[in-house]
Design a protein around this motif. Structure first.
Motif, PDB file in Angstrom:
ATOM      1  N   ARG A  82      -1.382   6.789  -4.210  1.00 22.19           N
ATOM      2  CA  ARG A  82      -1.582   6.747  -5.658  1.00 22.19           C
ATOM      3  C   ARG A  82      -2.930   6.172  -6.073  1.00 22.19           C
ATOM      4  N   THR A  83      -3.366   5.141  -5.356  1.00 24.36           N
ATOM      5  CA  THR A  83      -4.617   4.483  -5.774  1.00 24.36           C
ATOM      6  C   THR A  83      -5.820   4.981  -4.970  1.00 24.36           C
ATOM      7  N   GLY A  84      -5.650   6.072  -4.247  1.00 22.54           N
ATOM      8  CA  GLY A  84      -6.744   6.611  -3.416  1.00 22.54           C
ATOM      9  C   GLY A  84      -6.328   6.599  -1.962  1.00 22.54           C
ATOM     10  N   PRO A  85      -6.573   5.504  -1.243  1.00 19.46           N
ATOM     11  CA  PRO A  85      -6.065   5.422   0.132  1.00 19.46           C
ATOM     12  C   PRO A  85      -4.541   5.386   0.133  1.00 19.46           C
ATOM     13  N   LEU A  86      -3.965   5.484   1.340  1.00 15.51           N
ATOM     14  CA  LEU A  86      -2.509   5.585   1.415  1.00 15.51           C
ATOM     15  C   LEU A  86      -1.809   4.397   0.740  1.00 15.51           C
ATOM     16  N   TRP A  87      -2.375   3.208   0.954  1.00 12.80           N
ATOM     17  CA  TRP A  87      -1.770   2.001   0.371  1.00 12.80           C
ATOM     18  C   TRP A  87      -2.824   1.264  -0.433  1.00 12.80           C
ATOM     19  N   ALA A  88      -2.413   0.615  -1.508  1.00 10.21           N
ATOM     20  CA  ALA A  88      -3.357  -0.193  -2.275  1.00 10.21           C
ATOM     21  C   ALA A  88      -3.881  -1.330  -1.400  1.00 10.21           C
ATOM     22  N   CYS A  89      -3.044  -1.832  -0.468  1.00  7.88           N
ATOM     23  CA  CYS A  89      -3.481  -2.903   0.445  1.00  7.88           C
ATOM     24  C   CYS A  89      -4.695  -2.466   1.259  1.00  7.88           C
ATOM     25  N   ASP A  90      -4.838  -1.154   1.494  1.00  7.79           N
ATOM     26  CA  ASP A  90      -5.968  -0.669   2.295  1.00  7.79           C
ATOM     27  C   ASP A  90      -7.312  -0.974   1.632  1.00  7.79           C
ATOM     28  N   HIS A  91      -7.336  -1.068   0.300  1.00  6.56           N
ATOM     29  CA  HIS A  91      -8.591  -1.391  -0.387  1.00  6.56           C
ATOM     30  C   HIS A  91      -9.127  -2.735   0.097  1.00  6.56           C
ATOM     31  N   SER A  92      -8.226  -3.620   0.505  1.00  2.00           N
ATOM     32  CA  SER A  92      -8.634  -4.967   0.917  1.00  2.00           C
ATOM     33  C   SER A  92      -8.411  -5.184   2.402  1.00  2.00           C
ATOM     34  N   ALA A  93      -8.041  -4.143   3.131  1.00  2.00           N
ATOM     35  CA  ALA A  93      -7.722  -4.259   4.559  1.00  2.00           C
ATOM     36  C   ALA A  93      -6.729  -5.392   4.818  1.00  2.00           C
ATOM     37  N   VAL A  94      -5.722  -5.470   3.953  1.00  2.00           N
ATOM     38  CA  VAL A  94      -4.722  -6.535   4.066  1.00  2.00           C
ATOM     39  C   VAL A  94      -3.435  -5.973   4.679  1.00  2.00           C
ATOM     40  N   THR A  95      -2.870  -6.713   5.618  1.00  2.00           N
ATOM     41  CA  THR A  95      -1.514  -6.404   6.083  1.00  2.00           C
ATOM     42  C   THR A  95      -0.578  -7.462   5.521  1.00  2.00           C
ATOM     43  N   PRO A  96       0.307  -7.072   4.629  1.00  5.71           N
ATOM     44  CA  PRO A  96       1.266  -8.057   4.118  1.00  5.71           C
ATOM     45  C   PRO A  96       2.323  -8.334   5.186  1.00  5.71           C
ATOM     46  N   ASP A  97       3.139  -9.354   4.948  1.00  3.81           N
ATOM     47  CA  ASP A  97       4.250  -9.618   5.865  1.00  3.81           C
ATOM     48  C   ASP A  97       5.419  -8.694   5.564  1.00  3.81           C
ATOM     49  N   LEU A  98       5.541  -8.346   4.289  1.00  6.42           N
ATOM     50  CA  LEU A  98       6.611  -7.437   3.859  1.00  6.42           C
ATOM     51  C   LEU A  98       6.016  -6.441   2.877  1.00  6.42           C
ATOM     52  N   LEU A  99       6.406  -5.189   3.032  1.00  7.52           N
ATOM     53  CA  LEU A  99       5.862  -4.132   2.169  1.00  7.52           C
ATOM     54  C   LEU A  99       7.035  -3.367   1.554  1.00  7.52           C
ATOM     55  N   CYS A 100       7.042  -3.288   0.219  1.00  8.19           N
ATOM     56  CA  CYS A 100       8.139  -2.610  -0.481  1.00  8.19           C
ATOM     57  C   CYS A 100       7.680  -1.233  -0.942  1.00  8.19           C
ATOM     58  N   LEU A 101       8.487  -0.226  -0.618  1.00  8.10           N
ATOM     59  CA  LEU A 101       8.147   1.152  -0.980  1.00  8.10           C
ATOM     60  C   LEU A 101       9.346   1.838  -1.619  1.00  8.10           C
ATOM     61  N   SER A 102       9.058   2.782  -2.476  1.00 13.32           N
ATOM     62  CA  SER A 102      10.113   3.638  -3.029  1.00 13.32           C
ATOM     63  C   SER A 102       9.423   4.762  -3.791  1.00 13.32           C
ATOM     64  N   LYS A 103       9.876   5.073  -4.982  1.00 17.73           N
ATOM     65  CA  LYS A 103       9.283   6.102  -5.851  1.00 17.73           C
ATOM     66  C   LYS A 103       8.838   7.355  -5.108  1.00 17.73           C
ATOM     67  N   GLY A 104       7.541   7.457  -4.745  1.00 13.63           N
ATOM     68  CA  GLY A 104       7.047   8.684  -4.129  1.00 13.63           C
ATOM     69  C   GLY A 104       7.507   8.917  -2.696  1.00 13.63           C
ATOM     70  N   ILE A 105       8.289   8.007  -2.143  1.00 12.23           N
ATOM     71  CA  ILE A 105       8.595   8.071  -0.709  1.00 12.23           C
ATOM     72  C   ILE A 105       9.257   9.395  -0.306  1.00 12.23           C
ATOM     73  N   THR A 106      10.126   9.930  -1.159  1.00 10.22           N
ATOM     74  CA  THR A 106      10.784  11.211  -0.822  1.00 10.22           C
ATOM     75  C   THR A 106      10.099  12.370  -1.544  1.00 10.22           C
ATOM     76  N   GLY A 107       8.893  12.140  -2.017  1.00 11.01           N
ATOM     77  CA  GLY A 107       8.209  13.163  -2.807  1.00 11.01           C
ATOM     78  C   GLY A 107       8.849  13.307  -4.180  1.00 11.01           C
ATOM     79  N   GLY A 108       9.775  12.400  -4.498  1.00  9.23           N
ATOM     80  CA  GLY A 108      10.436  12.445  -5.801  1.00  9.23           C
ATOM     81  C   GLY A 108      11.744  13.223  -5.782  1.00  9.23           C
ATOM     82  N   PHE A 109      12.265  13.519  -4.599  1.00  9.99           N
ATOM     83  CA  PHE A 109      13.488  14.328  -4.517  1.00  9.99           C
ATOM     84  C   PHE A 109      14.772  13.502  -4.552  1.00  9.99           C
ATOM     85  N   LEU A 110      14.767  12.383  -3.833  1.00 17.71           N
ATOM     86  CA  LEU A 110      16.005  11.612  -3.695  1.00 17.71           C
ATOM     87  C   LEU A 110      15.685  10.134  -3.734  1.00 17.71           C
ATOM     88  N   PRO A 111      16.635   9.328  -4.217  1.00 18.94           N
ATOM     89  CA  PRO A 111      16.387   7.888  -4.268  1.00 18.94           C
ATOM     90  C   PRO A 111      16.354   7.282  -2.873  1.00 18.94           C
TER      91      PRO A 111
END
Ligand SMILES: Cc1ncc(COP(=O)(O)O)c(C=O)c1O
Length: 425
Positions: A247-276
């Motif tokens: 969404r923000t350009g690179p695959l993850w917004a964290c990539d802009h800062s080269a940061v690896t979080p300890d926990l990463l939460c994903l949803s929304k676009g994960i199924t391309g918008g087909f299923l929760p």
């Protein structure tokens, strides 16, 4: 087959829509099909879905590759309890997400939506410290954040009209200033000093506070917060429910800062918008703090549909589409077109703070403030009459389209915004 008039009647009689004041809202529009960025209404009109239907439709509506993957999976295995059992779509999704995610996030926990992905991360973080014998119970969060509508997610979100009715029941968190202008680092340092050894986690929406008003913030700040958190033994939770999957350009917004979080939460676009589907990725270190021969150290969390094979198959297919060079090119094209549109619009005295980050573009209108500003519903109506679906956050106007949107469709969306801005008094 439900006729149009009976559909409307049934909806009016029995349905309760999300984030909808039924005493004010216009009647819900019956949609019969979707293709790419277009939604087709029952009366034959089409709408350009310029907000990816609440940011979930990643590639386009009814994307054939994802539809096929779901149909094929449905004929093999639709659902199975995910405790004690596993299946290929979940394993393939885990492999794909771990390979694509910031390095070091090696464990995938599945749930149902963005709010549950956040709940899971919060509970993992708190229980992680317990298992290590540390009394860390404070969660730090940024003002202006939005992390979802369940109680934990509301607790770590900014306080406002969404959370007001539940205020007394939300758990206490340590609030840091909003990240655009606020002195977040200074406040984080003071918090770490004052409550040494008590802070369990810091949760952020990396670089883009989405529902809070499409506020875009600096990558350097995320990097610095990540460093501070690491040094202080505080887990960093990156909520990329809105920003993930390019969404923000690179695959993850964290990539802009080269940061690896300890926990990463994903949803929304994960199924391309087909299923929760919700996903929480964790480091091996966190997983290992739970792995034990002691049953009390179990992560006692799960949902009936955790690991649903259909949702996982959709997510695997969507991830495949994301990897194609054409997808990156489409995101670049959208960003460039956003920038050109905003350059033109910024000449208007009514437009404040035009901003772009990848496929997300936003501006503030100088007409009212906050989520309840009437100008938002007026613009939504104006756009609908011009064949465009927009849903401003009050006076904050944004466009976040599916990557498959054509240049002409995106132009139609910006023209709708432009003609609205022009007629503002
Ligand atoms: C950053 C972020 N986190 C969590 C959520 C909650 O996701 P869901 O609506 O799927 O529960 C949202 C939803 O807008 C979000 O933007």
């Amino acid at each position: 087959m439900t006729t149009t008039s009976s559909l409307r009647e049934l909806d009016r009689a029995h349905l309760w829509h999300p984030y909808t004041q039924h005493g004010l809202a216009p009647e819900a529009l019956p949609v019969v099909s979707g293709k790419g960025a277009l939604l087709e209404l029952e009366d034959g009109r089409t709408l350009v879905d310029a907000i990816s239907s609440w940011w979930v439709t990643l590639h386009g509506h009814a994307e054939p590759a994802i539809a096929r993957a779901i149909a094929e999976q449905a004929q093999r295995l639709e659902q199975v309890i995910f405790a004690g059992f596993t299946h290929a779509p979940a394993a393939e999704l885990a492999e794909g997400l771990v390979a694509a995610a910031p390095r070091g996030l090696t464990r995938l926990f599945l749930s149902d939506n963005g709010s549950t992905a956040v709940e899971v991360a919060l509970k993992m973080a708190l229980q992680f410290h317990q298992h290590r014998g540390e009394k860390r119970t404070v969660v730090a969060t940024l003002e202006g954040a939005y992390h979802g509508d369940t109680f934990g997610a509301m607790s770590v979100s900014g306080r406002g009209v969404f959370t007001a009715p539940f205020e007394p029941l939300l758990f206490e968190v340590a609030r840091l200033p909003e990240p655009v202008d606020g002195d977040v680092l200074g406040a984080f340092d003071r918090l770490l000093d004052a409550r040494k050894g008590e802070v369990a986690a810091l949760i952020v929406e990396p670089l883009l506070q989405a529902a809070g008003g499409m506020r875009m913030w600096r990558s350097e700040l995320l990097g610095a917060l990540s460093d501070r958190a690491r040094t202080a033994g505080v887990l960093l939770i990156a909520d990329e429910v809105a920003t993930g999957f390019g969404r923000t350009g690179p695959l993850w917004a964290c990539d802009h800062s080269a940061v690896t979080p300890d926990l990463l939460c994903l949803s929304k676009g994960i199924t391309g918008g087909f299923l929760p589907l919700g996903a929480t990725l964790a480091t091996e270190r966190i997983f290992e703090a739970f792995r034990s021969e002691d049953r009390l150290r179990t992560f006692f969390h799960g949902h009936s549909y955790t690991g649903n094979p259909l949702a996982c198959a959709a997510a695997v297919a969507s991830l495949e589409l994301l990897k194609a060079p054409a997808c990156m090119a489409a995101r670049d094209r959208i960003e460039a077109q956003h920038q050109r549109a905003l350059d033109r619009l910024s000449a208007s005295p009514h437009v404040r703070n035009p901003r772009v980050m990848g496929t997300v573009a936003a501006l503030d209108l100088d007409a009212g403030q906050g989520y309840l500003a009437r100008v938002g519903t007026e613009l939504a109506r104006h756009a609908r009459e011009r064949g465009v679906l927009l849903r401003p956050l009050g006076n904050v106007v944004y466009i976040m389209p599916p990557y498959g949107i054509t240049e002409a469709q995106l132009q139609q969306a910006w023209d709708a915004v432009g003609s609205f801005v022009e007629q503002l008094p």
